[in-house]
Design an enzyme around this catalytic site. Structure first.
Site, PDB file in Angstrom:
ATOM      1  N   ASP A  83      43.443 -17.501 -38.378  1.00 54.13           N
ATOM      2  CA  ASP A  83      44.648 -17.857 -37.639  1.00 54.13           C
ATOM      3  C   ASP A  83      45.133 -19.242 -38.031  1.00 54.13           C
ATOM      4  O   ASP A  83      44.340 -20.189 -38.145  1.00 54.13           O
ATOM      5  CB  ASP A  83      44.392 -17.788 -36.126  1.00 54.13           C
ATOM      6  CG  ASP A  83      44.414 -16.346 -35.618  1.00 54.13           C
ATOM      7  OD1 ASP A  83      44.606 -15.434 -36.449  1.00 54.13           O
ATOM      8  OD2 ASP A  83      44.232 -16.137 -34.404  1.00 54.13           O
ATOM      9  N   ASP A 116      38.496 -12.349 -31.755  1.00 58.76           N
ATOM     10  CA  ASP A 116      39.844 -12.911 -31.777  1.00 58.76           C
ATOM     11  C   ASP A 116      40.354 -12.835 -33.222  1.00 58.76           C
ATOM     12  O   ASP A 116      40.076 -11.869 -33.927  1.00 58.76           O
ATOM     13  CB  ASP A 116      39.813 -14.335 -31.194  1.00 58.76           C
ATOM     14  CG  ASP A 116      41.195 -14.772 -30.708  1.00 58.76           C
ATOM     15  OD1 ASP A 116      42.184 -14.072 -31.004  1.00 58.76           O
ATOM     16  OD2 ASP A 116      41.291 -15.821 -30.053  1.00 58.76           O
ATOM     17  N   ASP A 151      37.992 -17.106 -33.052  1.00 60.92           N
ATOM     18  CA  ASP A 151      38.473 -16.926 -34.424  1.00 60.92           C
ATOM     19  C   ASP A 151      37.328 -17.151 -35.405  1.00 60.92           C
ATOM     20  O   ASP A 151      36.426 -17.959 -35.142  1.00 60.92           O
ATOM     21  CB  ASP A 151      39.575 -17.948 -34.744  1.00 60.92           C
ATOM     22  CG  ASP A 151      40.831 -17.729 -33.918  1.00 60.92           C
ATOM     23  OD1 ASP A 151      40.979 -16.630 -33.342  1.00 60.92           O
ATOM     24  OD2 ASP A 151      41.658 -18.660 -33.854  1.00 60.92           O
ATOM     25  N   ARG A 155      48.702  -7.742 -37.509  1.00 59.99           N
ATOM     26  CA  ARG A 155      48.779  -9.158 -37.891  1.00 59.99           C
ATOM     27  C   ARG A 155      48.250  -9.447 -39.297  1.00 59.99           C
ATOM     28  O   ARG A 155      47.366 -10.298 -39.448  1.00 59.99           O
ATOM     29  CB  ARG A 155      48.009 -10.035 -36.902  1.00 59.99           C
ATOM     30  CG  ARG A 155      48.336  -9.775 -35.454  1.00 59.99           C
ATOM     31  CD  ARG A 155      47.625 -10.742 -34.560  1.00 59.99           C
ATOM     32  NE  ARG A 155      47.898 -10.440 -33.154  1.00 59.99           N
ATOM     33  CZ  ARG A 155      47.410 -11.122 -32.135  1.00 59.99           C
ATOM     34  NH1 ARG A 155      46.610 -12.142 -32.350  1.00 59.99           N
ATOM     35  NH2 ARG A 155      47.727 -10.793 -30.899  1.00 59.99           N
TER      36      ARG A 155
END
Ligand code: GCU
Ligand code: CA
Length: 464
Positions: free
Chosen positions: A299, A295, A266, A352
């Site tokens: 997040d 990734d 991330d 997302r």
């Protein structure tokens, strides 16, 4: 201790927005209903889609002949501001010629609003003569016009309202004590990655000014009470994960940074941490064939909470922003994962943006989504696993699917989603489902008609 100044700054921001709205309304435009003579509607006057003003609206024939015309009275000649209220329940824009006194002066497009019952106002400026003027919308495609509710007309006074000031904190990060970052601590400037890591990991309140594009590796474990702010337009970090973990409150602000996707990891990871503001950053990667090459970009997992993500550009990334990492993590996540996303520009973010599990109410407000259409599975927003998401005043352009909710997504069960005043052009629908908990903070949604201009002008690093 630091709560009070935050509340003051939220109040100022809300106040500034109210001033914009009230100055636009000061000279009081005159409203001409589309169903009232001398207006002409080549079609039918209908009242079957709620939310209109007056006795109905103009449903023009679905053909280029199906026009709506208003006759307005101007006290003086000059520039007039038109507010055309319309609804377009399709996902295809309905373009028109704007004809003033017989001459075509503009070609506005009336985007999909999400539903025939969702009415939005498009603001246009034209020159008019003193006295009587005709203002007509002639559809230019065979679909005809959007349904037209009324025309607000005003000479002089107001231009279209300027974009809201891209500053100040709003939303979930203001709640339950607020987010102040390094306020009250010392300010340091770093220009090497090693110094950046040391300062970010040291304890104590600190504002860390990042000078230059610092390339690193591994993870920087940001400690509590930090503001990390780029200097100028082209400072930031690459190659490293900025981790905000196991702190309640973390009280961390990341602002005005250029941040690059990290292969296999991330870029920003928020885990078991609360009170975080991610603002005015430009976060970008490269489009790789493998969606898992990078990734997540941002997040938020393991009951992360009280997070605001505002005025960022997130570009060229697959797995943009997860809110809740697993369908199996309900016991930890339910009651948390409260995030506000506002005025972000999601461009070529293929999934997302965000994908929400369990969190409620995640507030997706006044964002601009462009070109979220890499393949048939691309989507902007998913509300899953009984999450509650409010999707309000966003612009979707060339988005494969604006929202998933009732259908679930992949292995995840459905979530709840309420959509309000969004604009969709060449985009798949924003699927809605059920109701969501009310938003506890005060805010003024920007009119969807100005969101694209505001976001493209105000988002990203270098705009503070
Ligand atoms: C539907 C809708 C009408 C609308 C029409 C259209 O029939 O009920 O209000 O005008 O679509 O596509 O224009
Ligand atoms: Ca029609």
């Amino acid at each position: 201790m630091r709560v009070r100044p935050m509340i003051v700054s939220v109040g100022l921001l809300a106040g500034a927005l109210v001033v914009v709205a009230s100055s636009a309304a000061q000279a009081a435009p005159t409203r001409y209903e589309a169903e009232s003579s001398p207006a002409v509607c080549t079609g039918t006057i209908d009242s079957n889609h709620a939310g209109f003003s007056g006795g109905g609206f103009c449903n023009g024939n679905n053909a280029t002949s199906g026009f709506a015309q208003f006759t307005v009275n101007a006290p003086t000649s000059g520039t007039a501001t038109l507010g055309v209220r319309f609804a377009n329940g399709t996902t295809t824009a309905r373009p028109a010629s704007l004809v003033v006194n017989g001459s075509t002066v503009q070609a506005p497009s009336f985007e999909g609003t999400g539903a025939w019952t969702t009415w939005v106002t498009k603001t246009l400026s034209v020159s008019v003569n003193a006295g009587s003027n005709t203002i007509r919308l002639n559809p230019t495609t065979s679909g005809g016009l959007a349904n037209i509710d009324y025309l607000d007309f005003e000479v002089g006074g107001t231009e279209p309202p300027p974009p809201p000031p891209p500053g100040g904190i709003l939303g979930w990060a203001t709640q339950a004590g607020g987010t102040t970052g390094g306020a009250g601590g010392t300010t340091v400037t770093v220009s090497s990655f090693a110094d950046f890591r040391t300062q970010a990991q040291n304890s104590g309140a600190r504002t860390i000014l990042v000078n230059g594009m610092l390339s690193g590796s591994g993870t920087v474990e940001i400690s509590a009470n930090k503001t990390i702010r780029g200097v100028g337009a082209s400072s930031g970090v690459s190659g490293t994960t900025l981790n905000v973990e196991d702190m309640s409150p973390a009280n961390v602000i990341i602002q005005n940074m250029n941040i690059r996707g990290v292969p296999g990891n991330d870029a920003i990871q928020i885990e078991s941490a609360t009170h975080i503001w991610i603002d005015h950053n430009t976060m970008s990667s490269t489009i790789e064939n493998d969606p898992d090459f990078y990734d997540g970009m941002l997040d938020i997992t393991h009951a992360g909470d009280y997070v605001t993500v505002s005025w960022n550009i997130i570009r060229n990334h697959w797995k943009t922003s997860l809110v809740g990492h697993s369908d199996d993590n309900e016991s930890e996540d339910r009651g948390h994962l409260r995030v506000t996303y506002h005025h972000n520009w999601f461009d070529h973010t293929f999934e997302r943006s965000p994908r929400v599990r369990f969190g409620e109410t995640v507030h997706v407000l006044n964002n601009y989504y462009s070109n979220v259409n890499n393949n048939a599975d691309s989507y902007a927003i998913a509300s899953l696993m009984d999450a509650g998401t409010l999707v309000e005043g966003n612009v979707f352009e060339n988005v494969q699917q604006a929202c998933w909710s009732a259908s679930g997504y992949a292995d995840s069960d459905p979530g709840r989603l309420v959509a309000r005043n969004n604009s969709l052009t060449n985009s798949g629908p924003c699927e809605v489902n059920g109701t969501v908990a009310p938003i506890p903070y005060s805010y003024t949604a920007e009119n969807v008609g100005t969101v694209k201009a505001s976001v493209t002008a105000g988002a990203g690093a270098g705009k503070l």
